[in-house]
Every structure is written in structure tokens, then in C-alpha cells.
Write a protein that holds these residues in place. Structure first.
Motif, PDB file in Angstrom:
ATOM      1  N   SER A  79       1.915  -0.926  -4.053  1.00 15.99           N
ATOM      2  CA  SER A  79       2.081   0.128  -2.595  1.00 15.99           C
ATOM      3  C   SER A  79       3.698   0.069  -2.470  1.00 15.99           C
ATOM      4  N   LEU A  80       4.419   1.323  -2.082  1.00 13.08           N
ATOM      5  CA  LEU A  80       5.711   1.198  -2.243  1.00 13.08           C
ATOM      6  C   LEU A  80       6.345   0.685  -0.773  1.00 13.08           C
ATOM      7  N   VAL A  81       5.172   0.524   0.124  1.00 13.77           N
ATOM      8  CA  VAL A  81       5.938  -0.216   1.517  1.00 13.77           C
ATOM      9  C   VAL A  81       5.588  -1.631   1.337  1.00 13.77           C
ATOM     10  N   GLN A 122       0.985   7.516  15.390  1.00 11.87           N
ATOM     11  CA  GLN A 122       1.149   8.853  14.814  1.00 11.87           C
ATOM     12  C   GLN A 122       0.505   9.062  13.266  1.00 11.87           C
ATOM     13  N   VAL A 123       0.697   7.908  12.418  1.00 12.26           N
ATOM     14  CA  VAL A 123       0.188   7.857  11.027  1.00 12.26           C
ATOM     15  C   VAL A 123      -1.167   7.735  10.837  1.00 12.26           C
ATOM     16  N   ASN A 124      -1.738   6.618  11.235  1.00  8.51           N
ATOM     17  CA  ASN A 124      -3.230   6.241  11.228  1.00  8.51           C
ATOM     18  C   ASN A 124      -4.222   6.898  12.270  1.00  8.51           C
ATOM     19  N   ILE A 137      -5.275  15.377  -2.824  1.00  4.76           N
ATOM     20  CA  ILE A 137      -5.293  13.762  -2.580  1.00  4.76           C
ATOM     21  C   ILE A 137      -3.990  13.453  -1.799  1.00  4.76           C
ATOM     22  N   ILE A 138      -3.986  13.070  -0.687  1.00  4.65           N
ATOM     23  CA  ILE A 138      -3.087  12.679   0.343  1.00  4.65           C
ATOM     24  C   ILE A 138      -2.642  11.445   0.001  1.00  4.65           C
ATOM     25  N   GLY A 139      -1.204  10.944  -0.262  1.00  2.00           N
ATOM     26  CA  GLY A 139      -0.828   9.609  -0.622  1.00  2.00           C
ATOM     27  C   GLY A 139      -1.086   9.289  -2.219  1.00  2.00           C
ATOM     28  N   ARG A 188     -14.801   2.303   4.314  1.00  2.00           N
ATOM     29  CA  ARG A 188     -13.971   1.070   4.589  1.00  2.00           C
ATOM     30  C   ARG A 188     -13.793   0.020   3.406  1.00  2.00           C
ATOM     31  N   ILE A 189     -12.681  -0.107   3.134  1.00  2.00           N
ATOM     32  CA  ILE A 189     -12.493  -0.964   1.866  1.00  2.00           C
ATOM     33  C   ILE A 189     -11.646  -2.187   2.582  1.00  2.00           C
ATOM     34  N   SER A 190     -11.366  -3.220   1.533  1.00  6.82           N
ATOM     35  CA  SER A 190     -10.898  -4.417   1.790  1.00  6.82           C
ATOM     36  C   SER A 190     -10.116  -5.075   0.673  1.00  6.82           C
ATOM     37  N   GLY A 191      -9.053  -5.682   1.090  1.00  7.89           N
ATOM     38  CA  GLY A 191      -8.244  -6.527   0.318  1.00  7.89           C
ATOM     39  C   GLY A 191      -8.031  -5.788  -1.315  1.00  7.89           C
ATOM     40  N   ILE A 192      -7.465  -4.546  -1.192  1.00  5.41           N
ATOM     41  CA  ILE A 192      -7.494  -4.041  -2.353  1.00  5.41           C
ATOM     42  C   ILE A 192      -6.257  -4.220  -3.259  1.00  5.41           C
ATOM     43  N   TYR A 193      -6.438  -3.928  -4.340  1.00  2.96           N
ATOM     44  CA  TYR A 193      -5.269  -4.132  -5.433  1.00  2.96           C
ATOM     45  C   TYR A 193      -5.519  -3.422  -6.624  1.00  2.96           C
ATOM     46  N   THR A 213      -5.594   1.328  15.615  1.00  2.00           N
ATOM     47  CA  THR A 213      -5.173   2.822  15.035  1.00  2.00           C
ATOM     48  C   THR A 213      -6.119   3.419  14.136  1.00  2.00           C
ATOM     49  N   LYS A 214      -6.388   2.532  12.981  1.00  3.81           N
ATOM     50  CA  LYS A 214      -7.274   2.935  11.955  1.00  3.81           C
ATOM     51  C   LYS A 214      -8.923   3.115  12.445  1.00  3.81           C
ATOM     52  N   LEU A 215      -9.108   2.501  13.387  1.00  4.17           N
ATOM     53  CA  LEU A 215     -10.553   2.628  14.141  1.00  4.17           C
ATOM     54  C   LEU A 215     -10.358   4.177  14.794  1.00  4.17           C
ATOM     55  N   ASN A 246      -7.973  11.425   2.079  1.00  2.00           N
ATOM     56  CA  ASN A 246      -6.627  11.006   2.866  1.00  2.00           C
ATOM     57  C   ASN A 246      -6.405   9.498   2.696  1.00  2.00           C
ATOM     58  N   THR A 247      -5.439   9.133   1.964  1.00  2.00           N
ATOM     59  CA  THR A 247      -5.150   7.656   1.876  1.00  2.00           C
ATOM     60  C   THR A 247      -4.049   7.220   2.704  1.00  2.00           C
ATOM     61  N   ALA A 248      -3.292   8.156   3.288  1.00  2.00           N
ATOM     62  CA  ALA A 248      -2.205   7.794   4.050  1.00  2.00           C
ATOM     63  C   ALA A 248      -2.172   6.787   5.167  1.00  2.00           C
ATOM     64  N   VAL A 277       3.665  16.647   2.024  1.00  2.00           N
ATOM     65  CA  VAL A 277       3.137  16.585   3.673  1.00  2.00           C
ATOM     66  C   VAL A 277       3.092  15.280   4.183  1.00  2.00           C
ATOM     67  N   ARG A 278       3.459  15.319   5.485  1.00  2.00           N
ATOM     68  CA  ARG A 278       3.342  14.153   6.349  1.00  2.00           C
ATOM     69  C   ARG A 278       2.172  14.379   7.328  1.00  2.00           C
ATOM     70  N   VAL A 279       1.368  13.481   7.280  1.00  5.20           N
ATOM     71  CA  VAL A 279      -0.075  13.718   8.088  1.00  5.20           C
ATOM     72  C   VAL A 279       0.183  13.871   9.567  1.00  5.20           C
ATOM     73  N   GLU A 280       1.345  13.317  10.024  1.00  2.00           N
ATOM     74  CA  GLU A 280       1.605  13.486  11.379  1.00  2.00           C
ATOM     75  C   GLU A 280       2.041  14.876  11.888  1.00  2.00           C
ATOM     76  N   GLU A 281       2.448  15.710  10.860  1.00  2.00           N
ATOM     77  CA  GLU A 281       2.791  17.100  11.170  1.00  2.00           C
ATOM     78  C   GLU A 281       1.564  18.124  11.070  1.00  2.00           C
ATOM     79  N   TYR A 293      -0.014   3.782   8.056  1.00  2.00           N
ATOM     80  CA  TYR A 293       1.357   2.911   8.213  1.00  2.00           C
ATOM     81  C   TYR A 293       0.522   1.634   8.437  1.00  2.00           C
ATOM     82  N   HIS A 294       0.810   0.771   7.253  1.00  2.00           N
ATOM     83  CA  HIS A 294      -0.389  -0.281   6.930  1.00  2.00           C
ATOM     84  C   HIS A 294       0.297  -1.723   6.936  1.00  2.00           C
ATOM     85  N   ARG A 295       1.572  -1.919   7.102  1.00  2.00           N
ATOM     86  CA  ARG A 295       1.948  -3.304   7.143  1.00  2.00           C
ATOM     87  C   ARG A 295       1.757  -3.767   8.496  1.00  2.00           C
TER      88      ARG A 295
HETATM   89  N1  LIG Z   1      -4.219  -2.649   1.050  1.00  2.00           N
HETATM   90  C1  LIG Z   1      -4.979  -3.011   1.577  1.00  2.00           C
HETATM   91  O1  LIG Z   1      -5.591  -4.197   1.308  1.00  2.00           O
HETATM   92  C2  LIG Z   1      -6.138  -2.132   2.376  1.00  2.00           C
HETATM   93  C3  LIG Z   1      -7.213  -2.835   2.849  1.00  2.00           C
HETATM   94  C4  LIG Z   1      -8.040  -2.013   3.741  1.00  2.00           C
HETATM   95  C5  LIG Z   1      -7.755  -0.634   3.739  1.00  2.00           C
HETATM   96  N2  LIG Z   1      -6.717   0.054   3.258  1.00  2.00           N
HETATM   97  C6  LIG Z   1      -6.370   1.410   3.505  1.00  2.00           C
HETATM   98  O2  LIG Z   1      -6.415   1.922   2.327  1.00  2.00           O
HETATM   99  C7  LIG Z   1      -5.568   3.133   2.237  1.00  2.00           C
HETATM  100  C8  LIG Z   1      -4.645   3.053   0.876  1.00  2.00           C
HETATM  101  O3  LIG Z   1      -3.946   2.040   1.111  1.00  2.00           O
HETATM  102  P1  LIG Z   1      -2.865   1.650  -0.209  1.00  2.00           P
HETATM  103  O4  LIG Z   1      -2.736   0.071  -0.323  1.00  2.00           O
HETATM  104  O5  LIG Z   1      -2.963   2.380  -1.412  1.00  2.00           O
HETATM  105  O6  LIG Z   1      -1.690   2.138   0.470  1.00  2.00           O
HETATM  106  P2  LIG Z   1      -0.041   2.714  -0.181  1.00  2.00           P
HETATM  107  O7  LIG Z   1      -0.049   2.349  -1.573  1.00  2.00           O
HETATM  108  O8  LIG Z   1       1.020   2.190   0.629  1.00  2.00           O
HETATM  109  O9  LIG Z   1      -0.230   4.190  -0.307  1.00  2.00           O
HETATM  110  C9  LIG Z   1      -0.342   5.020   1.008  1.00  2.00           C
HETATM  111  C10 LIG Z   1       0.124   6.555   0.402  1.00  2.00           C
HETATM  112  O10 LIG Z   1       0.288   7.152   1.620  1.00  2.00           O
HETATM  113  C11 LIG Z   1       1.708   7.699   1.647  1.00  2.00           C
HETATM  114  N3  LIG Z   1       1.689   8.023   3.161  1.00  2.00           N
HETATM  115  C12 LIG Z   1       2.689   6.970   3.931  1.00  2.00           C
HETATM  116  N4  LIG Z   1       2.666   7.478   4.930  1.00  2.00           N
HETATM  117  C13 LIG Z   1       2.384   8.882   5.134  1.00  2.00           C
HETATM  118  C14 LIG Z   1       2.323   9.791   5.914  1.00  2.00           C
HETATM  119  N5  LIG Z   1       2.690   9.666   7.180  1.00  2.00           N
HETATM  120  N6  LIG Z   1       2.195  10.878   5.574  1.00  2.00           N
HETATM  121  C15 LIG Z   1       1.655  11.312   4.411  1.00  2.00           C
HETATM  122  N7  LIG Z   1       1.425  10.198   3.337  1.00  2.00           N
HETATM  123  C16 LIG Z   1       1.919   9.202   3.700  1.00  2.00           C
HETATM  124  C17 LIG Z   1       2.449   6.716   0.939  1.00  2.00           C
HETATM  125  O11 LIG Z   1       3.694   7.392   0.688  1.00  2.00           O
HETATM  126  P3  LIG Z   1       4.956   6.423   0.303  1.00  2.00           P
HETATM  127  O12 LIG Z   1       4.555   5.277  -0.864  1.00  2.00           O
HETATM  128  O13 LIG Z   1       6.105   7.362  -0.069  1.00  2.00           O
HETATM  129  O14 LIG Z   1       5.294   5.806   1.608  1.00  2.00           O
HETATM  130  C18 LIG Z   1       1.459   6.529  -0.074  1.00  2.00           C
HETATM  131  O15 LIG Z   1       1.794   7.225  -1.212  1.00  2.00           O
HETATM  132  C19 LIG Z   1      -4.908   2.965   3.657  1.00  2.00           C
HETATM  133  O16 LIG Z   1      -5.416   3.967   4.247  1.00  2.00           O
HETATM  134  C20 LIG Z   1      -5.014   1.526   4.258  1.00  2.00           C
HETATM  135  O17 LIG Z   1      -5.125   1.814   5.562  1.00  2.00           O
HETATM  136  C21 LIG Z   1      -5.672  -0.929   2.673  1.00  2.00           C
END
Ligand SMILES: NC(=O)c1ccc[n+]([C@@H]2O[C@H](COP(=O)([O-])OP(=O)(O)OC[C@H]3O[C@@H](n4cnc5c(N)ncnc54)[C@H](OP(=O)(O)O)[C@@H]3O)[C@@H](O)[C@H]2O)c1
Length: 294
Positions: A156-158, A75-77, A5-7, A146-151, A127-129, A56-58, A34-38, A60-62
Motif C-alpha cells: 500500500s503506497l500510504v 471525504q474519501v471513505n 476498478i478504483i484504486g 468486509r475484510i480484515s488484516g489484509i496483505y 467513516t467506513k461504516l 471501489n477499493t479507495a 479519478v478521485r472518489v470525492e469528486e 483513507y485508511h491510516r
Molecule cells: N489494510 C487492511 O488491513 C484493511 C483491512 C480492512 C479493510 N481494508 C479496506 O480495504 C480496501 C483496500 O485497502 P488497501 O490496503 O488495498 O489500500 P491501498 O493499498 O492504500 O489502496 C487504496 C487505493 O485507493 C487509491 N486511493 C486512495 N485515495 C483515493 C481517492 N481519494 N480516490 C481514488 N482513489 C484513491 C490509492 O491510490 P494511492 O496509492 O495513489 O494513494 C490506492 O490505489 C480499503 O477500502 C480499506 O479500507 C483494509
């Protein structure tokens, strides 16, 4: 099965770890593993684990940051998804990429199904597409979910707060009223339900794109009303429009997803958004009347 499980310490990742650990050998990978871009490291780490599936949940989603840091978003998505797809293909394992309702433009007035044409309106969504296409075209045994409005329970750290904690923080700050948009319609979904349904999906060999959101649809205002009712919060709640908040990025006004693929397989066990929300709140905030008030 062995599941990488990534992320793994993210909002969704931590619930995937929790749910998959019940029956499978889980290998949680954080950004320090692991960083997915490497590409080389992705292949090396996954080869060492030898998983049956990689989730793969990684991301860049702000969303606004993706407009200003476009290269990182790509790079990330995008590239990150390609690297994971190529590694999964080289190892012959299942690859699951989590994507977003934002791939749609929001102009449809009925729920989007998996075969509807995407039309991303932001760098994040585009980039997600791209990540979806790489996943589909570079790893034969793939699921794009595909997911939406997750909680979830883990922030989320970021992004910091999820929508619920952000609202409760506003209430706690003593605001006289809370203003919430009533014209952005979606199906918010807890990460625990996504994790459970991803587990069911992995039992299938019917690879492809799947929508996985709660049933029904609501605005963020409707969603907040349920939070307030459940927690007995009395701060006035005021309906407003997205146009009241000048935004740098376009978001779909309507992004309700229909779980048509899960229904076809007979495994759509996603609850209605309101039932899921009330359950989540009762578990996380067991003492109504206390939260957001101090
Ligand atoms: N949030 C939403 O409402 C929403 C809606 C639709 C889809 N999504 C998608 O759902 C997925 C999960 O979202 P989430 O809210 O669970 O995000 P999250 O809490 O930020 O978790 C993302 C995880 O990926 C890690 N990560 C970030 N950049 C990375 C990289 N370059 N290489 C490897 N790992 C990396 C993060 O590590 P750090 O925390 O250490 O950075 C974190 O562990 C994402 O793909 C997002 O696009 C989210």
C-alpha cells in the motif's frame, strides 16, 4: 463483463486487476484517473467506461491519521462511497465497496456475522461504516465486502509495509527480540483470496453485506510465529499486550468475522489463515533462512 476498478494500483486493487483480467475486460483506475470525492468526475469517468460493475477499493485508511484528518477520512471513505454509489445507480451497474472488521467494537467473543450490530470505535471505522450505508442505500445492486488484516504482493503506497514486511524489516534491523501483541484477535487474509472470492460473489445476484476473511482466528503473535517457523527465523519472539503500546486510537480486541453470507450461498472458498499465510510466504520468499537476516 467490463469491470472498473478504483484504486487499481493498491494492495487489494492490484490483485483484483490480476484476477478479474483472466476472464473480464478490466479498466484499472488510479488516483490520477479519478478521485472518489469528486462526484462529477466519478460519474464522467464511469460513464465513459460503461462498466457492468465497479469495484471501489479507495480509502483513507491510516487509522491514526483519520483521527487528525477527520475531514479527509469523511471525504474519501464516506462521501467518496456516496459518489460511487450514485454513479453506479445512475448507470444501473453493480457496485462493490470494500469495508472493514473495524466497524465492530470487538466486545463479542465469537465470530461476528453480517447481521451483528456495528459499533465503530474510531473515525476511520465510523467513516467506513458511513461508506457502507451510502453503498447500501444509494446503489440497489451493491455488495459491501468486509475484510480484515489484509496483505498482498503490492505494498500500500500510504501504509508502506504490510504486517509481514514490517516484521521482516524489524528482524533485518538486527533487533535482539521482536515483540508482538497477543491480545488482538482477527483473521488476516491475503488480497489474492479476496480477489478470487469477489469474482465468485459477482456471479450472484444476491446483493448485500458479506464478510470475506480467511477461516480460523489468531493473534498477531500467532501470525508472526508462523512467519518465523516458515522462514526459519531464529530471533526471539516475545509475547506482549496492546496495553504495552500506548495507542491514540481504539482498535477492536476481537474482530473475527464469520463468512456467513458466503456460506449461505455455498461459495465460501476462503482458506484457513495459516494455510493462506504459509502459501503466501513460500511464494514471496522462496528461500527460507535468508529473509530478515541481512
Ligand atoms: N489494510 C487492511 O488491513 C484493511 C483491512 C480492512 C479493510 N481494508 C479496506 O480495504 C480496501 C483496500 O485497502 P488497501 O490496503 O488495498 O489500500 P491501498 O493499498 O492504500 O489502496 C487504496 C487505493 O485507493 C487509491 N486511493 C486512495 N485515495 C483515493 C481517492 N481519494 N480516490 C481514488 N482513489 C484513491 C490509492 O491510490 P494511492 O496509492 O495513489 O494513494 C490506492 O490505489 C480499503 O477500502 C480499506 O479500507 C483494509
Amino acid at each position: 463483463m467490463k469491470i472498473a476498478i478504483i484504486g487499481a494500483d493498491g494492495q487489494l486493487g492490484s490483485d483484483l486487476v490480476r484476477v478479474f483480467s483472466e476472464d473480464h475486460a478490466v479498466h484499472p483506475l488510479t488516483i490520477s484517473d479519478v478521485r472518489v470525492e469528486e462526484a462529477d468526475r466519478v460519474l464522467r469517468v464511469l460513464t465513459a467506461i460503461g462498466p457492468d460493475a465497479v469495484l471501489n477499493t479507495a480509502a483513507y485508511h491510516r487509522v491514526p491519521d483519520c483521527e487528525t484528518h477527520q475531514d479527509t477520512a469523511w471525504q474519501v471513505n464516506g462521501r467518496g462511497a456516496l459518489n460511487v454509489a450514485q454513479a453506479a445507480e445512475a448507470l444501473g451497474v453493480v457496485n462493490v465497496y470494500f469495508s472493514t472488521d473495524y466497524v465492530f467494537d470487538g466486545s463479542k467473543q465469537t465470530p461476528y456475522v453480517e447481521t451483528d450490530c456495528p459499533n465503530p470505535q474510531s473515525v476511520y471505522a465510523a467513516t467506513k461504516l458511513l461508506g457502507e450505508y451510502f453503498t447500501r442505500n444509494y446503489s440497489a445492486r451493491h455488495f459491501v465486502v468486509r475484510i480484515s488484516g489484509i496483505y498482498g504482493r503490492t505494498p500500500s503506497l500510504v501504509k508502506g509495509d504490510n504486517f509481514i514486511t514490517a516484521i521482516l524489516r524489524q528482524v533485518a534491523s538486527g533487533r535482539e527480540e521482536i515483540r508482538v501483541v497477543d491480545d488482538e484477535i482477527l483473521s488476516p487474509t491475503p488480497t489474492l483470496e479476496i480477489a478470487r472470492n469477489t469474482l465468485s460473489l459477482l456471479d450472484q445476484a444476491d446483493f448485500g453485506v458479506y464478510h470475506m476473511t480467511c477461516g480460523g482466528a489468531c493473534s498477531w503473535f500467532d501470525f508472526t510465529e508462523v512467519i518465523f517457523e516458515t522462514l526459519q527465523i531464529e530471533t526471539p519472539l516475545v509475547r506482549c499486550s496492546v496495553s504495552d503500546f500506548p495507542a491514540a486510537v481504539k482498535r477492536p480486541a476481537y474482530s473475527v468475522l464469520e463468512n456467513a453470507g458466503l456460506k449461505r450461498l455455498g461459495i465460501d472458498r476462503m482458506p484457513h489463515w495459516e494455510d493462506a499465510l504459509v502459501r503466501f510466504i513460500r511464494e514471496q520468499y522462496p528461500e527460507p533462512g535468508r529473509y530478515g537476516l541481512s
